[in-house]
Design a protein around this motif. Structure first.
Motif, PDB file in Angstrom:
ATOM      1  N   GLN A   1      67.388  21.194 -40.338  1.00 31.90           N
ATOM      2  CA  GLN A   1      68.642  21.933 -40.422  1.00 31.90           C
ATOM      3  C   GLN A   1      69.829  20.991 -40.172  1.00 31.90           C
ATOM      4  OE1 GLN A   1      68.655  25.510 -38.092  1.00 31.90           O
ATOM      5  NE2 GLN A   1      70.561  26.239 -38.980  1.00 31.90           N
TER       6      GLN A   1
ATOM      7  N   SER B   1      70.378  19.102 -43.337  1.00 30.92           N
ATOM      8  CA  SER B   1      71.086  19.960 -44.301  1.00 30.92           C
ATOM      9  C   SER B   1      72.563  20.045 -43.955  1.00 30.92           C
ATOM     10  CB  SER B   1      70.488  21.369 -44.315  1.00 30.92           C
ATOM     11  OG  SER B   1      69.200  21.356 -44.849  1.00 30.92           O
TER      12      SER B   1
ATOM     13  N   ASN C   1      72.628  23.914 -48.490  1.00 31.28           N
ATOM     14  CA  ASN C   1      72.145  25.178 -47.946  1.00 31.28           C
ATOM     15  C   ASN C   1      70.806  24.921 -47.267  1.00 31.28           C
ATOM     16  OD1 ASN C   1      74.280  26.786 -48.813  1.00 31.28           O
ATOM     17  ND2 ASN C   1      73.351  27.065 -50.831  1.00 31.28           N
TER      18      ASN C   1
ATOM     19  N   ASN D   1      67.160  26.149 -45.988  1.00 38.64           N
ATOM     20  CA  ASN D   1      66.125  27.117 -46.292  1.00 38.64           C
ATOM     21  C   ASN D   1      65.130  27.124 -45.132  1.00 38.64           C
ATOM     22  OD1 ASN D   1      63.730  28.397 -47.223  1.00 38.64           O
ATOM     23  ND2 ASN D   1      64.268  27.922 -49.340  1.00 38.64           N
TER      24      ASN D   1
ATOM     25  N   PHE E   1      62.608  29.077 -44.465  1.00 39.00           N
ATOM     26  CA  PHE E   1      61.220  29.250 -44.882  1.00 39.00           C
ATOM     27  C   PHE E   1      60.590  27.907 -45.266  1.00 39.00           C
ATOM     28  CE2 PHE E   1      58.055  29.926 -48.245  1.00 39.00           C
ATOM     29  CZ  PHE E   1      57.136  30.692 -47.546  1.00 39.00           C
ATOM     30  N   GLU E   2      61.286  27.138 -46.098  1.00 38.19           N
ATOM     31  CA  GLU E   2      60.781  25.824 -46.521  1.00 38.19           C
ATOM     32  C   GLU E   2      60.695  24.855 -45.340  1.00 38.19           C
ATOM     33  OE1 GLU E   2      59.464  24.493 -49.406  1.00 38.19           O
ATOM     34  OE2 GLU E   2      59.417  26.601 -49.994  1.00 38.19           O
TER      35      GLU E   2
END
Length: 131
Positions: A102, A105, A111, A113, A115-116
């Motif tokens: 994160q 990112s 963005n 994700n 889940f990924e």
């Protein structure tokens, strides 16, 4: 009216947000970025592009920046604590790996994700638990 404006500015300064839309975790990421940049401007560019397998190369640097920032600003430690509590079903390793992705990112302004990121973190943990 002036009091309200000053209060909003004060809150943003305390959080060190560049935008009132940023979450506490994003404010924390910005502060971590600033701490790391103050030590070396090349680390962030390589961290931004690295794979999840390089987490160990950067974990100490990130941890030190978080600890330094937490002494100055409780928002960062409370944001991370909130993330850990909200994701308490994960292991600490998985949560750290998710936060690492994160943060990447955030640095890339991509963005995120969840889940990924969780999928990659679980794969990383499984692959490295036998070593």
């Amino acid at each position: 009216m002036r009091f309200i404006t000053l209060t909003i500015i004060f809150v943003c300064v305390l959080c060190n947000c560049s935008s009132p839309k940023e979450s506490n975790l994003e404010c924390c990421f910005e502060q971590i970025k600033i701490k790391i940049e103050s030590k070396s401007d090349t680390i962030l560019s390589s961290l931004k592009q690295s794979s999840i397998n390089s987490y160990g190369d950067y974990s100490k640097i990130i941890h030190e920046a978080v600890m330094e920032n937490s002494k100055e600003n409780l928002n960062c430690s409370s944001a991370i604590d909130s993330f850990m509590f909200a994701n308490k079903q994960n292991s600490i390793t998985v949560n750290n790996l998710i936060l690492f992705q994160q943060f990447q990112s955030y640095l890339k302004k991509d963005n995120f994700n969840l889940f990924e990121a969780k999928k990659k973190a679980l794969e990383y943990e499984k692959k490295n638990s036998y070593k």
